[in-house]
Design a protein around this motif. Structure first.
Motif, short mmCIF file in Angstrom:
data_model
loop_
_atom_site.label_atom_id
_atom_site.label_comp_id
_atom_site.label_asym_id
_atom_site.label_seq_id
_atom_site.Cartn_x
_atom_site.Cartn_y
_atom_site.Cartn_z
N PHE A 244 -38.98 -68.70 -12.11
CA PHE A 244 -37.94 -69.35 -11.29
C PHE A 244 -37.31 -70.41 -12.17
CE2 PHE A 244 -35.86 -72.03 -8.34
CZ PHE A 244 -35.79 -71.41 -7.09
N ASP A 245 -36.14 -70.11 -12.70
CA ASP A 245 -35.49 -70.98 -13.67
C ASP A 245 -34.33 -71.71 -13.01
OD1 ASP A 245 -34.39 -72.25 -15.82
OD2 ASP A 245 -33.88 -70.44 -16.94
N GLY A 246 -34.58 -72.97 -12.65
CA GLY A 246 -33.54 -73.79 -12.04
C GLY A 246 -33.57 -75.20 -12.58
N ALA A 247 -33.93 -75.33 -13.86
CA ALA A 247 -34.09 -76.65 -14.46
C ALA A 247 -32.79 -77.46 -14.38
CB ALA A 247 -34.53 -76.50 -15.91
N GLY A 248 -32.94 -78.73 -14.04
CA GLY A 248 -31.78 -79.62 -13.95
C GLY A 248 -32.21 -81.06 -14.06
N SER A 249 -31.53 -81.95 -13.35
CA SER A 249 -31.84 -83.38 -13.40
C SER A 249 -32.15 -83.89 -12.00
CB SER A 249 -30.68 -84.14 -14.01
OG SER A 249 -29.52 -84.01 -13.21
N TYR A 250 -32.52 -85.16 -11.91
CA TYR A 250 -32.90 -85.75 -10.63
C TYR A 250 -31.76 -85.73 -9.61
CZ TYR A 250 -37.00 -87.70 -12.99
OH TYR A 250 -38.17 -87.87 -13.68
N ASN A 251 -30.55 -86.00 -10.07
CA ASN A 251 -29.47 -86.26 -9.12
C ASN A 251 -28.36 -85.23 -9.16
OD1 ASN A 251 -28.46 -86.91 -11.60
ND2 ASN A 251 -27.55 -88.90 -10.99
N ALA A 252 -28.70 -84.02 -9.61
CA ALA A 252 -27.68 -82.97 -9.65
C ALA A 252 -28.14 -81.77 -8.83
CB ALA A 252 -27.43 -82.53 -11.10
N ILE A 253 -27.25 -81.24 -8.03
CA ILE A 253 -27.51 -80.03 -7.27
C ILE A 253 -27.19 -78.83 -8.16
CG2 ILE A 253 -26.75 -78.64 -5.30
CD1 ILE A 253 -26.33 -81.29 -3.80
N GLN A 254 -28.17 -77.97 -8.33
CA GLN A 254 -28.01 -76.85 -9.25
C GLN A 254 -27.04 -75.80 -8.72
OE1 GLN A 254 -28.92 -77.93 -12.25
NE2 GLN A 254 -29.69 -75.88 -12.66
N GLU A 255 -26.18 -75.36 -9.61
CA GLU A 255 -25.22 -74.32 -9.27
C GLU A 255 -25.82 -72.92 -9.37
OE1 GLU A 255 -21.14 -72.87 -11.32
OE2 GLU A 255 -21.07 -74.85 -10.36
N GLN A 256 -26.85 -72.78 -10.23
CA GLN A 256 -27.38 -71.43 -10.47
C GLN A 256 -28.88 -71.46 -10.72
OE1 GLN A 256 -26.55 -68.92 -14.23
NE2 GLN A 256 -25.05 -68.13 -12.75
N VAL A 257 -29.57 -70.46 -10.20
CA VAL A 257 -30.98 -70.25 -10.51
C VAL A 257 -31.18 -68.78 -10.86
CG1 VAL A 257 -31.85 -72.10 -9.05
CG2 VAL A 257 -31.65 -69.79 -8.11
N LYS A 258 -32.18 -68.53 -11.74
CA LYS A 258 -32.51 -67.17 -12.16
C LYS A 258 -33.98 -66.90 -11.89
CE LYS A 258 -28.89 -66.91 -15.67
NZ LYS A 258 -28.56 -66.59 -17.09
N LEU A 259 -34.25 -65.75 -11.29
CA LEU A 259 -35.61 -65.37 -10.94
C LEU A 259 -35.95 -64.03 -11.56
CD1 LEU A 259 -34.03 -66.61 -8.20
CD2 LEU A 259 -36.36 -66.49 -7.30
N LYS A 260 -37.23 -63.84 -11.85
CA LYS A 260 -37.75 -62.56 -12.30
C LYS A 260 -38.87 -62.14 -11.35
CE LYS A 260 -36.79 -63.33 -17.23
NZ LYS A 260 -35.80 -62.26 -17.37
N GLY A 261 -38.83 -60.87 -10.93
CA GLY A 261 -39.80 -60.39 -9.96
C GLY A 261 -40.48 -59.11 -10.37
N ASP A 262 -41.64 -58.86 -9.79
CA ASP A 262 -42.47 -57.69 -10.09
C ASP A 262 -42.89 -57.06 -8.77
OD1 ASP A 262 -44.53 -56.36 -12.25
OD2 ASP A 262 -45.51 -56.66 -10.32
N VAL A 263 -42.76 -55.73 -8.68
CA VAL A 263 -43.13 -54.99 -7.47
C VAL A 263 -44.15 -53.92 -7.86
CG1 VAL A 263 -42.31 -53.48 -5.62
CG2 VAL A 263 -40.86 -55.37 -6.43
N ARG A 264 -45.23 -53.77 -7.06
CA ARG A 264 -46.24 -52.74 -7.30
C ARG A 264 -46.46 -51.95 -6.00
NH1 ARG A 264 -48.15 -53.23 -12.90
NH2 ARG A 264 -47.03 -55.12 -13.53
N VAL A 265 -46.61 -50.64 -6.17
CA VAL A 265 -46.79 -49.76 -5.01
C VAL A 265 -47.80 -48.67 -5.37
CG1 VAL A 265 -44.44 -50.16 -4.17
CG2 VAL A 265 -44.90 -48.21 -5.68
N MET A 266 -48.30 -47.98 -4.33
CA MET A 266 -49.22 -46.87 -4.55
C MET A 266 -48.67 -45.54 -4.06
SD MET A 266 -51.78 -47.47 -6.44
CE MET A 266 -52.84 -46.06 -6.15
N ASN A 267 -47.44 -45.53 -3.53
CA ASN A 267 -46.75 -44.26 -3.29
C ASN A 267 -45.24 -44.50 -3.36
OD1 ASN A 267 -45.53 -44.51 -0.49
ND2 ASN A 267 -47.68 -44.93 0.01
N GLU A 268 -44.51 -43.46 -3.64
CA GLU A 268 -43.09 -43.61 -3.91
C GLU A 268 -42.28 -43.94 -2.65
OE1 GLU A 268 -41.86 -43.83 -6.96
OE2 GLU A 268 -43.94 -43.63 -7.63
#
Length: 395
Positions: A244-268
């Motif tokens: 979860f990449d949303g690094a910024g500063s104390y007093n700034a509202i972030q315009e963008q965040v980037k996430l990476k996710g992983d999904v696992r299953v046992m049938n299609e």
């Protein structure tokens, strides 16, 4: 096949046991990342150079296929081992510690390659006694999607093959055990990259912004309802946010965040359901928080399904051989990790089984850890188990 074939093969492996260890340690010192295994591929090719077999490059990059008795009538068995390493800095004090900074054989693929090379050499010495042909598949790039298996299959690695088998060493299983499971055995996998873009601003004036961090946080929380409220409780599935990449500063509202996710299953079917619901949640987040999403969803390794009949035969054959180093042959149950061997299993009857490599101190040194460790006694067990299966297969 000569009734003494298995005995002779086991004797040859015993005579070459030290070579398996030597090769494994050399490869451990010189790991290479997926799709960059140039020197490892050359090492494998050179090993077979003066042996009586056919060797060719296979796949898009560095795969090697070795055929023993290629023109001999009868069944054709393929045996696969992978040889890529991981982008991990090794944290072990070993005389054969990785010499490549930031790269480590942290999953045992060095051991897979070592036992198969020596097994191949021994099989070639006895090839006239084999009632059929054997194809050794040395595969690169198992660790990184799209994996090395697909390009090798496309380039004919399974052409003419009747069955395909592979082994993975497992640090979570006691050394001496051989474990296997029929049917759906390892999870299918998907990965996704997700970006939420809102409107940045000053923390004192939130009404003028659309906070991407808040949107991303709601997504992470709602994501867990896919498993808890959308899957049948008897189905297997998991979803993880690994970044979860949303690094910024104390007093700034972030315009963008980037996430990476992983999904696992046992049938299609579960795979399709989870993907559909993840996309629905993302659409809802866009509307609710006034952000714009960008999703890159990669459905990659399928569920690994072991052929019921072949797997039962492999289990019985290893038991019948009464290998001295094997203390137990048992059902592993399902295994959490994913494997691109699953692509081979989609094309041919397959069995992928496990050999325990837990170190002597009884500790668990997980795969993909900078402190991954194997008990090298597992390597002769891999070779002997394979020898048992091959001897019975061609009997």
């Amino acid at each position: 096949m000569n009734a003494n074939f298995e005995t002779k093969l086991m004797q040859l492996l015993d005579q070459n046991k030290d070579e398996i260890i030597k090769i494994r340690r050399y490869l451990h010192e010189h790991p290479e990342l997926s799709f960059h295994e140039k020197k490892t591929s050359e090492f494998i090719e050179n090993y077979y150079r003066d042996l009586d077999c056919q060797v060719r490059h296979c796949g898009d990059d560095y795969g090697i296929v070795v055929d023993i008795n290629p023109d001999k009538p009868g069944k054709k068995l393929a045996w696969r081992a992978d040889f890529d390493a991981l982008p991990i800095q090794e944290n072990n004090e070993l005389p054969f510690k990785s010499q490549n900074p930031g790269v480590m054989h942290a999953c045992g693929h060095d051991g897979h390659t070592a036992y198969l090379l020596v097994l191949g050499k021994c099989l070639i010495q006895l090839k006239d006694q084999i009632n059929g042909s054997i194809r050794l598949i040395h595969q690169p790039a198992e660790e990184v999607t799209p994996g090395g298996a697909l390009s090798m299959i496309k380039d004919g690695a399974l052409d003419g093959v009747d069955d395909v088998i592979g082994i993975h060493v497992m640090s979570t299983m006691p050394t001496g055990t051989v474990q296997l499971h029929a049917g759906a055995t390892q999870t299918g996998r998907a990965n996704f990259d997700l970006t939420f873009t809102g409107k940045g601003g000053h923390a004192s004036m939130p009404q003028l912004s659309n906070d991407a961090i808040v949107a991303g946080s709601y997504f992470v929380t709602q994501l867990q309802t896919v498993v808890s409220r959308r899957l049948n409780p008897f189905d297997v599935g998991s979803v993880t946010i690994g970044s979860f990449d949303g690094a910024g500063s104390y007093n700034a509202i972030q315009e963008q965040v980037k996430l990476k996710g992983d999904v696992r299953v046992m049938n299609e079917a579960t795979r399709k359901l989870m993907k559909k619901n993840i996309k629905q949640i993302i659409k809802g987040i866009d509307v609710t928080f006034g952000v714009k999403s960008e999703l890159n969803y990669d459905d990659n390794y399928p569920v690994l399904v072991n052929n019921q009949d072949l797997t039962k035969k492999v289990e019985n054959w290893i038991k019948e051989s009464k290998i001295p180093e094997v203390t137990a042959v048992k059902d592993s149950g399902v295994v959490n990790a994913s494997e691109d061997f699953a692509y081979y299993a989609q094309k041919k009857p397959a069995c992928f089984f496990y050999v325990g490599c837990q170190p002597e101190d009884g500790g668990i040194y997980p795969h993909h850890s900078p402190k991954f460790m194997m008990n090298e006694d597992c390597l002769i067990i891999c070779a002997r188990s394979a020898a048992s299966v091959i001897s019975h297969y061609f009997a």
